[in-house]
Motif scaffolding. Structure first.
Motif, PDB file in Angstrom:
ATOM      1  N   ALA A 282       0.838  -1.207   0.000  1.00 30.87           N
ATOM      2  CA  ALA A 282       0.000   0.000   0.000  1.00 30.87           C
ATOM      3  C   ALA A 282       0.869   1.251   0.000  1.00 30.87           C
ATOM      4  O   ALA A 282       1.985   1.259   0.527  1.00 30.87           O
ATOM      5  N   MET A 283       0.357   2.315  -0.586  1.00 29.27           N
ATOM      6  CA  MET A 283       1.087   3.569  -0.641  1.00 29.27           C
ATOM      7  C   MET A 283       1.307   4.134   0.759  1.00 29.27           C
ATOM      8  O   MET A 283       0.550   3.827   1.691  1.00 29.27           O
ATOM      9  N   ASP A 284       2.325   4.960   0.886  1.00 30.35           N
ATOM     10  CA  ASP A 284       2.778   5.419   2.206  1.00 30.35           C
ATOM     11  C   ASP A 284       1.698   6.121   3.022  1.00 30.35           C
ATOM     12  O   ASP A 284       1.681   6.021   4.257  1.00 30.35           O
ATOM     13  N   PHE A 285       0.797   6.830   2.363  1.00 28.23           N
ATOM     14  CA  PHE A 285      -0.206   7.616   3.079  1.00 28.23           C
ATOM     15  C   PHE A 285      -1.360   6.771   3.592  1.00 28.23           C
ATOM     16  O   PHE A 285      -2.203   7.238   4.355  1.00 28.23           O
ATOM     17  N   ASP A 286      -1.412   5.515   3.192  1.00 29.77           N
ATOM     18  CA  ASP A 286      -2.611   4.701   3.346  1.00 29.77           C
ATOM     19  C   ASP A 286      -2.724   4.072   4.731  1.00 29.77           C
ATOM     20  O   ASP A 286      -1.772   4.040   5.513  1.00 29.77           O
TER      21      ASP A 286
END
Length: 255
Positions: A20-24
């Motif tokens: 998953a992307m870092d902000f998720d």
């Protein structure tokens, strides 16, 4: 009987949570991995209506795309989805950008819903080899306006907006959800790009590049993944009754 943890581990196999992307915020966000499951709902969002539907049908688990907890909670109020889940003893597994990027994930489902052939990676996420955007071929070349109408028909949108490019459309790029900032330039060999959301400056960039940019709605470009995910889970766990949430709906209305 299967457990929340077993279902979590299967989703982790097909769409690894660590990708998953870092902000998720993804994974088991509410509940207990040891909880037994014989019925589960699959939804794009966990809304109060979806939680009530799960409770009414006796589901012990909701699998959703969008995280039910995204930013740190400062309070837990009655009627909010996390409160209702805990109150009713329903677990929640959320697979967001890890499912977007995964093979057979949301982007793949969008390409298939659009009837694109020879789907392949267009751009990858931070050198991971995972498809941040994808591209495929239409069976027949369409004018920009006809292509926008085709997208509306294929996705069942109530409405959309688009920038009319300079070339007939044959090769199409795509990114589900809020992907307007990921549209590549004409050097990528696409004549059109389909996403859910696009900002004003992104529309201007598409116009300058001569690319047909279609913004078909966040909901409509991602809800296409719910039925395939439901079927995939049902096949893996035949003793669990998986069903797509009937109360799932787009929040926007069009005039």
């Amino acid at each position: 009987m299967n457990t929340v943890g077993e279902i979590y581990r299967f989703i982790d196999e097909i769409a690894p949570f660590h990708t998953a992307m870092d902000f998720d915020n993804v994974g088991l966000l509410v509940g207990d991995e040891k909880q037994a499951v014989d019925r589960a709902l699959v939804a794009l969002d966990i809304t109060p209506a979806v939680v009530e539907e799960a409770s009414a049908c006796g589901a012990q688990l909701i699998v959703s795309h969008h995280p039910v907890i995204f930013t740190p909670l400062r309070r837990l109020t009655a009627g909010s989805p996390p409160f209702l889940l805990a109150q009713k003893g329903i677990s929640a597994i959320c697979a967001h950008t890890n499912l977007d990027l995964a093979a057979g994930g949301v982007n793949t489902c969008l390409g298939e819903a659009l009837g694109l052939k020879q789907l392949s990676l267009l751009t990858e996420y931070q050198g991971s080899g995972l498809a941040e955007t994808m591209a495929g071929e239409l069976e027949q070349t369409l004018s920009p306006r006809a292509f926008a109408a085709y997208v509306k028909q294929r996705l069942g949108c109530e409405g959309l907006f688009y920038v009319e490019g300079r070339l007939p459309v044959q090769r199409v790029g795509l990114c589900s959800g809020a992907g307007g900032d990921l549209m590549p330039g004409p050097e990528a060999g696409i004549q059109a790009f389909v996403t859910g959301e696009a900002k004003h400056h992104e529309l201007l960039q598409a116009e300058a590049a001569g690319i047909t940019l279609v913004a078909a709605g966040h909901y409509d470009t991602e809800a296409v993944a719910v039925s395939p995910l439901t079927a995939r889970l049902a096949q893996e766990f035949p003793s669990v009754a998986f069903q797509a949430a009937k109360t799932m709906r787009r929040p926007a209305r069009y005039l």
